[in-house]
Design an enzyme around this catalytic site. Sequence first.
Site, PDB file in Angstrom:
ATOM      1  N   GLY A 272      18.980  -2.913 -32.929  1.00 28.28           N
ATOM      2  CA  GLY A 272      18.441  -1.881 -32.054  1.00 28.28           C
ATOM      3  C   GLY A 272      19.068  -1.970 -30.678  1.00 28.28           C
ATOM      4  N   CYS A 273      19.153  -0.849 -29.975  1.00 31.59           N
ATOM      5  CA  CYS A 273      19.838  -0.822 -28.681  1.00 31.59           C
ATOM      6  C   CYS A 273      19.083  -1.604 -27.611  1.00 31.59           C
ATOM      7  CB  CYS A 273      20.070   0.620 -28.236  1.00 31.59           C
ATOM      8  SG  CYS A 273      18.599   1.668 -28.232  1.00 31.59           S
ATOM      9  N   ASN A 274      17.755  -1.439 -27.528  1.00 34.53           N
ATOM     10  CA  ASN A 274      16.971  -2.224 -26.577  1.00 34.53           C
ATOM     11  C   ASN A 274      17.062  -3.714 -26.906  1.00 34.53           C
ATOM     12  OD1 ASN A 274      15.788   0.082 -25.165  1.00 34.53           O
ATOM     13  ND2 ASN A 274      14.573   0.397 -27.013  1.00 34.53           N
TER      14      ASN A 274
END
Length: 348
Positions: free
Chosen positions: A150-152
């Site tokens: 995931g990007c976060n």
Amino acid sequence: MTYSVAVAGASGYAGGEVLRLLASHPDFEVTTVTAHQNAGQPLWAVQPHLRSLSHLTLSETTPEVLAGHDVVFVALPHGKSGELTDGLPEGTLVVDCGADHRLTDESAWAQFYGGDYFGAWDYGMPELLHADGGTQRASLEGSRRIAVPGCNVTAITLGLAPGIRAGVIEPTDLVAVLAVGPSGAGKSLRTDLLASELMGSASAYAVGGVHRHTPEIVQNLRVAGAEWVTVSFTPVLVPMSRGILATSTARLAPGTTAADVRAAWEQAYADEPFVQLLPPGQFPRTADTVGANTCLIGLAVDEAAGRVVVVSALDNLMKGTAGAAIQSANIALGLPETTGLTTDGVAP
């Protein structure tokens, strides 16, 4: 050798960014693009910026259409890729940009996502530090099933993992606040993502430990050496189309000096092509990462509070998604890791 490539979910933001990188990759040839409601349309109708791929037409997203390619990139919402990828040949390299294969803990999947659990694949964060001194890239060599982070998660993990492995920060009481662009939510029409709602405003969401990326962050920091992790992170939606600026803080471990902290991050990322620690006193801007497969990190010690402050910036669609997918695929296929990727951003 040129590898034939299919991209599922090619009409979305993540799929479009994967295609943008593939278009200039010397070892990949995109032969098939698929979508759901946009199937039958020319690719240029939904991705007009991809001029070099304008000859392609979006097909239906089925295992039959995707089979027969050397590499398949999947950029679908969570819960949509599991059944689809089960029907692909074992010898095909499948890189999932969604969440379906990231978590190793089935109970965490049930709590934060729900629905069928399709099992964990090799985790596509090459720079993820392992407690034994290695990195995740060794697990990607020769892999045929890769789950992109995931990007976060990428922003927080790369920011905090060096301190965890070196033992210079406490793995409990971790706090992160992220300024994020709305492209991370995809193209689905939502009132809170309309320009009239976003412009001139900032708003927190998924507050109080309910964000679906929470168990993935915990999973990564445990790989880095933490026996127990507690993390509270709050994403804040801001009016920039793409980018993440994560400010993560942690308690200093007893007896740790500012020099110890700096040394931990310098040692962790000294040889990494895409994770760069800035000089003392400098902190990154999201603008400096747009279009680049970089995570830029600034580091400080708040002596009065007894905390380490890490500021990490990345492009959520690049290093946060598509760049990580290409980077991991390069490693899996034995190509130079940096092929088709850049550390240069776009300015202004």
